[in-house]
Design a protein around this motif. Structure first.
Motif: not given
Lengths: 422, 319
Positions: A392-420
């Motif tokens: 994830q690209q950093n922005q000046r306004g970021d409130r610091g990185k997400i610490s380990s152990g945090t439960q998160v969701g993952v959003t995949i960009n549109e048209d970014s999944i490639q079948v092998l």
């Protein structure tokens, strides 16, 4: 574009043989025209300047080199046989910057040596502009090589090295001198022309090797990992320099490297090789965004591999279901894919973290977050147990990185999944 | 010497505090070095310098009545190197026998050098282009004759080229000739013998410089439109030149002073310098002339060496 290498005495250019301008003058005029055009282009920085348009037209005008079902077997007895190349077919267009990319031992250098004539194919043929050159020795092929360690002649000066090929072709002395002069200025080495090659630096040797190979105006220039001996900064410089030279000379470049970044930044097209086979040929964008199989995806850039179920297909796209039940669209590869359980890839920069677990396509927990300045890498374990990386690209306004152990969701960009392909 | 003399101790000792100790250590080291070198010095002195001085001294003396020398200083021996006294008129004239022996010696030594080069060059190239493991085998094969005595080898060559020898048998059988060639006891026989004897001395230095040759340079030359002959001429020969020069010197020097080979293969008509010298100390009983001839031979060898050293140092100064 009046290319430097279109000469009246050039065998392929019989049509222009009647041009009455003396050859040496023509050399100069052409060179000046190119340099001028190039400068203008750089100054204006317009992609649609005359230079660029003409170049676009030139690319793909015809086939420069074609490998037709080429195999190369080393070792004589059957139990020691090594298939360096296994029925490889590729055709490289004129004025193309074509890269053979692969890990060491994949056969890329063998293919290069077959084109140069140092090896002869066990099976198949090498064609230069439609003519079979498989049986010709290297000194009868209008193809020159820039060797990995330059292979400059240590008993000659810089200028003598550059003039060697022309002298061997039996060109008149003043023509040799003129071309050597033009070459020296092309690679910006005029003031070092009388140095011995062991008295110049690695980067300068590199330039001399380039000039030496370009001086006889080959139809195709072969480059065998020419940048691998240089340090990082010089390598970056030479990458640009090579692009410039290819642009100015209009010669087909075939470049061999194991460095994926080099391949992506410099090439018009890339062929990814492994174990004597070509796995995929395409533009850098194709290779990166639409890798055909696991090897290509793994070798170029970073990838997240996920097992999914193929639900339905619709032309070049398909509907896939992830382990957690999420259904998304994915792009199918050019090769056929069987139904059922398949593998898809998602590039780390094509997914985002969301604080709201249920809002994401996938769910997981952050194991580690590494700050890289321009971006941060998050190493996740998905609920299904798979490893997943997000960049994830950093922005000046970021409130610091997400610490380990945090439960998160993952959003995949549109048209970014490639079948092998399996 | 200078860099060996600098002990690591001295380099690491701070100036002032340990300087005395360092100087003492260096003195001790110097002493040890002299002690180690002295046996070699004694041998060189006794076996080299002393006999040479005696020879030099003898060459300015008159021959003794029954060999040996009588201690009357004269330049006679040096004059007789190329001149001879006419028996009847007691005038001096050119000694054509000596001059022909000198020219034959130089000619045969040059011929041997050239032929060993022609034969040795492809041989060395062949060995240098073998896979690493095979090279030692081939080098062993090349140097194998060197482990047997020169006399034995020369006899072997005699068996080969004599009238009823292998070469004549084969040539007669093949119908190339209809009567046996008489090669024995001619300069040609000596030439063949010398080439056979000294070929390894040419192959070894040639191999050493070819082994260092970067074969990618040959590929680069092929790639740049050089035919096989041009590659040899423009790339291989200039790069292995040190080997060519070293091999030529190594072959030329023993060839010009050859003794056994011309004695056995050349008969009475193909004498070389070595045989002439031995005759002076033997049948002719003219020790001063023998001494002068020996020094003359040595001078020629020295000239060859000086040319070689000049050539080498000139090159390194350029580099």
């Amino acid at each position: 574009m009046s290319r430097y290498f279109d000469f009246p005495d050039f065998p392929a250019d019989q049509s222009s043989a009647h041009v009455s301008v003396p050859r040496n003058e023509l050399t100069l005029i052409c060179l000046l025209a190119i340099t001028d055009c190039y400068k203008k282009q750089v100054k204006a920085a317009r992609p649609n300047s005359a230079c660029h348009r003409n170049r676009r037209i030139n690319v793909g005008d015809g086939v420069a080199i074609e490998a037709r079902d080429v195999s190369k077997i080393f070792g004589t007895s059957t139990d020691q046989e090594v298939w360096a190349l296994d029925h490889v077919s590729v055709s490289i267009a004129q004025n193309e910057f074509f890269t053979l990319l692969g890990p060491s031992g994949c056969g890329k250098t063998t293919l290069l040596r077959l084109i140069a004539g140092f090896e002869h194919p066990t099976d198949g043929a090498i064609l230069l502009e439609g003519e079979d050159i498989s049986a010709l020795p290297p000194f009868q092929r209008p193809v020159n090589t820039v060797f990995q360690n330059y292979a400059l002649f240590p008993h000659m000066t810089v200028a003598q090295n550059i003039g060697f090929g022309l002298e061997m072709q039996g060109r008149p002395k003043d023509e040799v001198a003129d071309t050597v002069g033009a070459m020296l200025s092309l690679v910006k080495m005029e003031n070092l022309k009388d140095r011995r090659v062991d008295q110049i630096s690695g980067g300068q040797q590199q330039r001399v090797a380039l000039a030496r190979a370009l001086a006889p105006r080959p139809k195709v220039l072969l480059l065998d990992e020419p940048l691998s001996a240089l340090d990082l900064k010089l390598r970056k410089e030479m990458q640009l320099e090579l692009k410039r030279l290819q642009h100015e000379t209009g010669i087909t470049f075939i470049f061999v490297t194991h460095d994926q970044e080099e391949a992506l930044t410099m090439s018009d097209r890339v062929a990814v090789m492994r174990d004597g086979e070509i796995h995929q040929i395409g533009s850098p964008q194709d290779i990166y965004n639409r890798p055909n199989n696991r090897f290509v995806a793994d070798f170029i850039g970073e990838s997240n591999f996920l097992e999914v179920q193929l639900l339905s297909r619709n032309g070049s796209t398909a509907k896939v279901r992830f382990a957690n039940g999420t259904e998304l669209d994915a792009t199918l590869p050019s090769t056929d894919v069987t139904s059922g359980s398949i593998t898809v890839i998602v590039r780390p920069e094509h997914a985002r973290l969301t604080a709201d677990r249920s809002a994401g396509h996938l769910q997981g927990v952050v194991n580690d977050a590494v700050y890289f300045g321009t971006d941060t890498h998050y190493y996740l374990t998905l609920d299904g147990g798979e490893e997943f990386v997000i960049r994830q690209q950093n922005q000046r306004g970021d409130r610091g990185k997400i610490s380990s152990g945090t439960q998160v969701g993952v959003t995949i960009n549109e048209d970014s999944i490639q079948v092998l392909a399996n | 010497m200078a860099e060996i003399g600098q002990s690591p101790l001295r380099a690491s000792t701070p100036i002032g505090i340990g300087a005395k100790a360092a100087i003492a250590a260096e003195k001790r080291e110097l002493k040890t070095r002299w002690l180690l070198v002295s046996p070699a010095m004694v041998i060189i002195g006794l076996a080299g310098v002393l006999p040479l001085s005696i020879i030099l001294f003898y060459s300015f003396m008159s021959p003794g009545p029954y060999a040996g020398v009588s201690f009357e200083p004269t330049l006679r021996a040096w004059v007789f190197l190329i001149l001879e006294e006419d028996l009847f008129e007691e005038t001096l004239g050119l000694n054509y026998a000596h001059i022909s022996i000198f020219s034959r010696s130089i000619g045969l030594a040059l011929g041997t050098t050239v032929l060993t080069l022609i034969v040795g060059f492809p041989t060395a190239y062949f060995i240098a282009t073998r896979p690493l493991r095979q090279r030692n085998f081939w080098l062993f094969m090349i140097s194998l004759p060197f482990w047997s005595n020169l006399l034995v080898r020369t006899f072997a060559i005699m068996m080969f080229i004599r009238e009823q020898g292998f070469v004549n048998h084969v040539l007669l059988y093949l119908g190339v000739i209809d009567k046996p060639l008489s090669i024995m006891f001619t300069p040609t026989a000596v030439w063949i013998g010398l080439v056979y004897a000294y070929l390894p001395l040419m192959v070894m230095p040639l191999y050493a410089s070819m082994e260092k040759l970067d074969f990618r340079l040959i590929e680069a030359a092929y790639d740049l439109y050089a035919s096989r002959w041009k590659v040899l001429q423009k790339v291989i020969i200039p790069l292995v030149k040190p080997g060519i020069v070293a091999g030529s010197i190594l072959v030329f020097i023993p060839s010009i002073g050859a003794y056994v080979t011309p004695k056995l293969l050349g008969g009475g008509k193909s004498l070389m310098l070595g045989n002439l010298i031995s005759n002076q100390f033997g049948t002719s009983r003219d020790w001063p002339l023998g001494s002068a001839l020996a020094l003359f031979l040595m001078a020629m060898v020295m000239i060859a060496l000086i040319v070689y050293v000049r050539n080498e140092s000139g090159k390194s100064a350029h580099g």
